[in-house]
Design an enzyme around this catalytic site. Structure first.
Site, short mmCIF file in Angstrom:
data_model
loop_
_atom_site.label_atom_id
_atom_site.label_comp_id
_atom_site.label_asym_id
_atom_site.label_seq_id
_atom_site.Cartn_x
_atom_site.Cartn_y
_atom_site.Cartn_z
N ASP A 2 0.86 -1.17 0.00
CA ASP A 2 0.00 0.00 0.00
C ASP A 2 0.90 1.23 0.00
OD1 ASP A 2 -2.17 1.61 0.07
OD2 ASP A 2 -2.88 1.00 2.04
N SER A 3 0.38 2.36 -0.45
CA SER A 3 1.23 3.50 -0.77
C SER A 3 1.52 4.43 0.39
CB SER A 3 0.56 4.34 -1.86
OG SER A 3 -0.65 4.89 -1.35
N CYS A 53 -7.56 -26.89 8.24
CA CYS A 53 -6.37 -26.10 8.57
C CYS A 53 -5.54 -26.82 9.63
CB CYS A 53 -6.77 -24.70 9.04
SG CYS A 53 -7.32 -24.60 10.76
N CYS A 109 -7.38 -26.84 13.12
CA CYS A 109 -8.53 -27.73 13.24
C CYS A 109 -8.13 -29.21 13.19
CB CYS A 109 -9.56 -27.42 12.16
SG CYS A 109 -10.44 -25.86 12.43
#
Length: 376
Positions: free
Chosen positions: A89-90, A311, A314
């Protein structure tokens, strides 16, 4: 760089290529603002949970450790030991989030650092230089994210200035990429559509920035105070004017339902801090809805967080154990919870892609859009 494979209605199935790999879209970008996922996940963990692309922030890495330091150490990929694509992001969002600490003018923005108050100036050229030093694959344009609600006059002046800044960003990044020793000479610039919630400003701005023929485009300035219905409406307004052969990124969004609904409206890329932030407070996503691991009902529950989830958390740990970790305020609680939620988001977009491949996205949307946001 972007291949549109197929569509279902406005929903798009694509493939994006850059110097550090190929990304299947739609995709969720896991947010490592300061070069790390909050919740103690490493680059190796990101690989395990199916992350395709990681996002970091220009402003924060400029403050520490410093973009020059990252450059000297070989760039952000080497620094993090993450070999996949990275978007930075800038710093433009900090124009919004640090409103009490900045001053905007045509040249750029003067910030007071949130760390120690020292003055920082950042404009299009500075943002591109910092992102070049970081060596990300996608450098986002420097823009102003306007708070909602905004006056028409302010939003108009702001998006006109953001359009002028984008031209400067394009020229500045081209110069950085041409330099000998550039960390990532294949770094590309994506433009950001602004205009608050004003339809005519959004359309005008999108038409203007599309003229620059950039590799990708984002819709910014949403999920910052407006209603969900307004956000969807603005996407509907802007989407017809976005180049069909370029990736589309909805910045800072959102819930599982937001992602499904935005895919239905033609969006390809997403990011949001919400899944990791919610996880650190015990709110976990499942294929039946959201659960709160701090609830007393889980004290003796030996089942997984989500029986449908594969995952690493889990597969190994019980709800009772996660509940205990949160109550005991163990750091492991946050790590396991964040790992689960980010896996869920990566799996959500994988299933969306699978449904698009099979031509069954609308059925997927009908089954899960509302269900995934409900609280159990």
């Amino acid at each position: 760089m972007f291949k549109l494979i197929k569509t279902e209605g406005r929903a798009r199935r694509g493939e994006f290529s850059c110097p550090h790999g190929t990304v299947q879209t739609p995709v969720f970008m896991n947010v490592g603002t300061q070069g790390a996922i909050k919740g103690a996940l490493s680059a190796e963990d990101l690989e395990r949970i199916g992350t395709q692309i990681e996002l970091s922030n220009t402003y924060h890495l400029h403050l520490r450790p410093g973009d020059e330091v990252v450059r000297e150490l070989g760039g952000l990929h080497k620094f993090m030991t993450w070999n996949g694509p990275i978007l930075t992001d800038s710093g433009g969002f900090q124009v919004f989030s640090l409103a009490g600490l900045r001053k905007i003018k045509e040249e750029g923005v003067t910030f007071a650092s949130h760390l120690d108050g020292h003055k920082i100036f950042m404009g299009p050229e500075e943002s591109m230089r910092i992102q070049s030093n970081l060596g990300s694959d996608i450098a986002m344009a420097f823009d102003e994210c306007v708070e909602n609600p905004a006056t028409y006059q302010y939003a108009k002046a702001s998006c006109e200035r953001t359009a002028r800044w984008l031209v400067r960003c394009k020229d500045a990044l081209a110069r950085c990429n041409a330099e000998t020793g550039a960390v990532n000479p294949g770094q590309q610039l994506w433009g950001i559509n602004q205009g608050a919630t004003f339809e005519d400003l959004r359309v005008w701005h999108m038409q203007e920035i599309a003229k620059l023929d950039l590799p990708g485009y984002a819709i910014g300035g949403l999920a910052v105070g407006e209603s969900t219905e307004t956000m969807y409406h603005i996407i509907d307004v802007v989407e017809p004017y976005m180049p069909k052969d370029r990736p589309r990124y909805l910045m800072g969004v959102g819930t599982p339902s937001n992602i499904i609904e935005a895919v239905a409206r033609g969006v390809d890329f997403f990011d949001c801090v919400m899944p990791a932030r919610n996880a650190r407070h015990g709110r976990l996503f499942t294929w039946s809805g959201a659960v709160n691991m701090k609830n007393a009902k889980y004290i003796r529950d030996d089942g997984p967080i989500d029986p449908e989830c594969d995952c690493p958390v889990c597969r190994r740990f019980s709800r009772a154990y996660l509940h205990h970790l949160f109550k005991a305020e163990e750091m492991l609680a946050m790590r396991l919870a964040v790992m689960h939620n980010l896996y869920f988001y990566n799996e959500l977009t994988r299933r969306i892609r699978e449904s698009l491949d099979a031509g069954t996205f609308e059925a997927f949307r009908a089954e899960y859009s509302q269900k995934l946001d409900r609280k159990i």
